[in-house]
Design a protein around this motif. Sequence first.
Motif, PDB file in Angstrom:
ATOM      1  N   LEU A  56       0.821  -1.212   0.000  1.00 50.02           N
ATOM      2  CA  LEU A  56       0.000   0.000   0.000  1.00 50.02           C
ATOM      3  C   LEU A  56       0.856   1.264   0.000  1.00 50.02           C
ATOM      4  O   LEU A  56       0.531   2.227  -0.698  1.00 50.02           O
ATOM      5  N   THR A  57       1.937   1.253   0.755  1.00 48.56           N
ATOM      6  CA  THR A  57       2.784   2.448   0.799  1.00 48.56           C
ATOM      7  C   THR A  57       3.601   2.607  -0.484  1.00 48.56           C
ATOM      8  O   THR A  57       3.975   3.721  -0.832  1.00 48.56           O
ATOM      9  N   GLY A  58       3.860   1.510  -1.192  1.00 49.46           N
ATOM     10  CA  GLY A  58       4.630   1.583  -2.431  1.00 49.46           C
ATOM     11  C   GLY A  58       3.825   1.935  -3.668  1.00 49.46           C
ATOM     12  O   GLY A  58       4.388   2.369  -4.679  1.00 49.46           O
ATOM     13  N   LEU A  59       2.506   1.759  -3.614  1.00 48.88           N
ATOM     14  CA  LEU A  59       1.679   2.009  -4.798  1.00 48.88           C
ATOM     15  C   LEU A  59       1.716   3.453  -5.305  1.00 48.88           C
ATOM     16  O   LEU A  59       1.768   3.662  -6.525  1.00 48.88           O
ATOM     17  N   PRO A  60       1.707   4.476  -4.439  1.00 49.52           N
ATOM     18  CA  PRO A  60       1.765   5.846  -4.982  1.00 49.52           C
ATOM     19  C   PRO A  60       3.037   6.110  -5.792  1.00 49.52           C
ATOM     20  O   PRO A  60       2.986   6.731  -6.854  1.00 49.52           O
ATOM     21  N   ALA A  61       4.176   5.611  -5.324  1.00 48.08           N
ATOM     22  CA  ALA A  61       5.423   5.804  -6.068  1.00 48.08           C
ATOM     23  C   ALA A  61       5.389   5.010  -7.373  1.00 48.08           C
ATOM     24  O   ALA A  61       5.890   5.481  -8.403  1.00 48.08           O
ATOM     25  N   ALA A  62       4.800   3.812  -7.331  1.00 46.96           N
ATOM     26  CA  ALA A  62       4.671   3.012  -8.548  1.00 46.96           C
ATOM     27  C   ALA A  62       3.805   3.743  -9.569  1.00 46.96           C
ATOM     28  O   ALA A  62       4.139   3.792 -10.759  1.00 46.96           O
ATOM     29  N   LEU A  63       2.701   4.318  -9.122  1.00 45.36           N
ATOM     30  CA  LEU A  63       1.830   5.070 -10.026  1.00 45.36           C
ATOM     31  C   LEU A  63       2.581   6.261 -10.616  1.00 45.36           C
ATOM     32  O   LEU A  63       2.462   6.548 -11.814  1.00 45.36           O
ATOM     33  N   ALA A  64       3.379   6.942  -9.805  1.00 50.53           N
ATOM     34  CA  ALA A  64       4.164   8.076 -10.310  1.00 50.53           C
ATOM     35  C   ALA A  64       5.132   7.622 -11.403  1.00 50.53           C
ATOM     36  O   ALA A  64       5.288   8.295 -12.432  1.00 50.53           O
ATOM     37  N   LYS A  65       5.776   6.472 -11.217  1.00 51.41           N
ATOM     38  CA  LYS A  65       6.698   5.948 -12.235  1.00 51.41           C
ATOM     39  C   LYS A  65       5.944   5.572 -13.505  1.00 51.41           C
ATOM     40  O   LYS A  65       6.435   5.800 -14.622  1.00 51.41           O
ATOM     41  N   ILE A  66       4.766   4.993 -13.351  1.00 53.58           N
ATOM     42  CA  ILE A  66       3.954   4.635 -14.517  1.00 53.58           C
ATOM     43  C   ILE A  66       3.554   5.894 -15.282  1.00 53.58           C
ATOM     44  O   ILE A  66       3.654   5.954 -16.506  1.00 53.58           O
ATOM     45  N   LYS A  67       3.121   6.921 -14.554  1.00 53.47           N
ATOM     46  CA  LYS A  67       2.763   8.181 -15.205  1.00 53.47           C
ATOM     47  C   LYS A  67       3.973   8.781 -15.922  1.00 53.47           C
ATOM     48  O   LYS A  67       3.859   9.271 -17.044  1.00 53.47           O
ATOM     49  N   ASP A  68       5.138   8.739 -15.266  1.00 51.14           N
ATOM     50  CA  ASP A  68       6.358   9.267 -15.891  1.00 51.14           C
ATOM     51  C   ASP A  68       6.666   8.544 -17.195  1.00 51.14           C
ATOM     52  O   ASP A  68       7.073   9.168 -18.175  1.00 51.14           O
ATOM     53  N   HIS A  69       6.481   7.232 -17.209  1.00 51.50           N
ATOM     54  CA  HIS A  69       6.715   6.467 -18.435  1.00 51.50           C
ATOM     55  C   HIS A  69       5.805   6.959 -19.561  1.00 51.50           C
ATOM     56  O   HIS A  69       6.273   7.199 -20.685  1.00 51.50           O
ATOM     57  N   PHE A  70       4.517   7.092 -19.266  1.00 58.67           N
ATOM     58  CA  PHE A  70       3.577   7.516 -20.306  1.00 58.67           C
ATOM     59  C   PHE A  70       3.919   8.905 -20.821  1.00 58.67           C
ATOM     60  O   PHE A  70       3.869   9.154 -22.025  1.00 58.67           O
ATOM     61  N   LEU A  71       4.277   9.805 -19.930  1.00 56.81           N
ATOM     62  CA  LEU A  71       4.661  11.150 -20.358  1.00 56.81           C
ATOM     63  C   LEU A  71       5.926  11.114 -21.207  1.00 56.81           C
ATOM     64  O   LEU A  71       6.031  11.829 -22.207  1.00 56.81           O
ATOM     65  N   ALA A  72       6.880  10.262 -20.826  1.00 58.55           N
ATOM     66  CA  ALA A  72       8.146  10.171 -21.558  1.00 58.55           C
ATOM     67  C   ALA A  72       7.954   9.659 -22.984  1.00 58.55           C
ATOM     68  O   ALA A  72       8.723  10.025 -23.880  1.00 58.55           O
ATOM     69  N   VAL A  73       6.937   8.830 -23.196  1.00 61.82           N
ATOM     70  CA  VAL A  73       6.691   8.307 -24.551  1.00 61.82           C
ATOM     71  C   VAL A  73       5.597   9.100 -25.277  1.00 61.82           C
ATOM     72  O   VAL A  73       5.132   8.687 -26.333  1.00 61.82           O
ATOM     73  N   GLY A  74       5.193  10.229 -24.689  1.00 65.31           N
ATOM     74  CA  GLY A  74       4.246  11.120 -25.358  1.00 65.31           C
ATOM     75  C   GLY A  74       2.802  10.674 -25.316  1.00 65.31           C
ATOM     76  O   GLY A  74       2.027  11.023 -26.210  1.00 65.31           O
ATOM     77  N   LYS A  75       2.444   9.906 -24.298  1.00 62.95           N
ATOM     78  CA  LYS A  75       1.070   9.427 -24.167  1.00 62.95           C
ATOM     79  C   LYS A  75       0.414  10.029 -22.926  1.00 62.95           C
ATOM     80  O   LYS A  75       1.098  10.439 -21.991  1.00 62.95           O
ATOM     81  N   ILE A  76      -0.899  10.038 -22.932  1.00 60.82           N
ATOM     82  CA  ILE A  76      -1.646  10.514 -21.766  1.00 60.82           C
ATOM     83  C   ILE A  76      -1.519   9.469 -20.664  1.00 60.82           C
ATOM     84  O   ILE A  76      -1.841   8.298 -20.873  1.00 60.82           O
ATOM     85  N   PRO A  77      -1.044   9.875 -19.476  1.00 62.06           N
ATOM     86  CA  PRO A  77      -0.902   8.916 -18.380  1.00 62.06           C
ATOM     87  C   PRO A  77      -2.253   8.629 -17.725  1.00 62.06           C
ATOM     88  O   PRO A  77      -3.207   9.392 -17.890  1.00 62.06           O
ATOM     89  N   PRO A  78      -2.322   7.536 -16.976  1.00 59.37           N
ATOM     90  CA  PRO A  78      -3.571   7.264 -16.264  1.00 59.37           C
ATOM     91  C   PRO A  78      -3.849   8.354 -15.232  1.00 59.37           C
ATOM     92  O   PRO A  78      -2.931   8.869 -14.598  1.00 59.37           O
ATOM     93  N   ALA A  79      -5.119   8.710 -15.105  1.00 59.92           N
ATOM     94  CA  ALA A  79      -5.517   9.715 -14.121  1.00 59.92           C
ATOM     95  C   ALA A  79      -5.471   9.144 -12.713  1.00 59.92           C
ATOM     96  O   ALA A  79      -5.139   9.846 -11.760  1.00 59.92           O
ATOM     97  N   GLN A  80      -5.814   7.869 -12.599  1.00 60.65           N
ATOM     98  CA  GLN A  80      -5.870   7.220 -11.291  1.00 60.65           C
ATOM     99  C   GLN A  80      -5.469   5.757 -11.420  1.00 60.65           C
ATOM    100  O   GLN A  80      -5.525   5.195 -12.505  1.00 60.65           O
ATOM    101  N   LEU A  81      -5.142   5.182 -10.285  1.00 58.44           N
ATOM    102  CA  LEU A  81      -4.990   3.744 -10.189  1.00 58.44           C
ATOM    103  C   LEU A  81      -6.151   3.250  -9.339  1.00 58.44           C
ATOM    104  O   LEU A  81      -6.372   3.750  -8.237  1.00 58.44           O
ATOM    105  N   ILE A  82      -6.903   2.319  -9.880  1.00 63.64           N
ATOM    106  CA  ILE A  82      -8.046   1.730  -9.183  1.00 63.64           C
ATOM    107  C   ILE A  82      -7.637   0.323  -8.761  1.00 63.64           C
ATOM    108  O   ILE A  82      -7.234  -0.474  -9.613  1.00 63.64           O
TER     109      ILE A  82
END
Length: 101
Positions: A63-89
Amino acid sequence: MAEILVEENFTRIDGADMNVILDILGDLDLEAEPTAPRRNDRGKNWNLTIHWLRRGPIPEDTLTGLPAALAKIKDHFLAVGKIPPAQLILRGPDEGLLRTL
């Protein structure tokens, strides 16, 4: 056996993106696999949906690691020019909502 399933979203996530997502979640010591989409998510903002397969509480370190994981996922999408996920459900084995980030 996988601990979590990550919903595919063929409009937003290609194979390379899914591999990055699975690797990032793997860094949380989670065995993750992709699964077929279960919801229609075609709006401008989209959600990354993960299904927790085990019964019982989610470990605190996960649970404590998920916010950082979501941030890394968003960073990946931004780096490849895609819209990142708004939320993790995060959904449970019964499809109930466990957490939204």
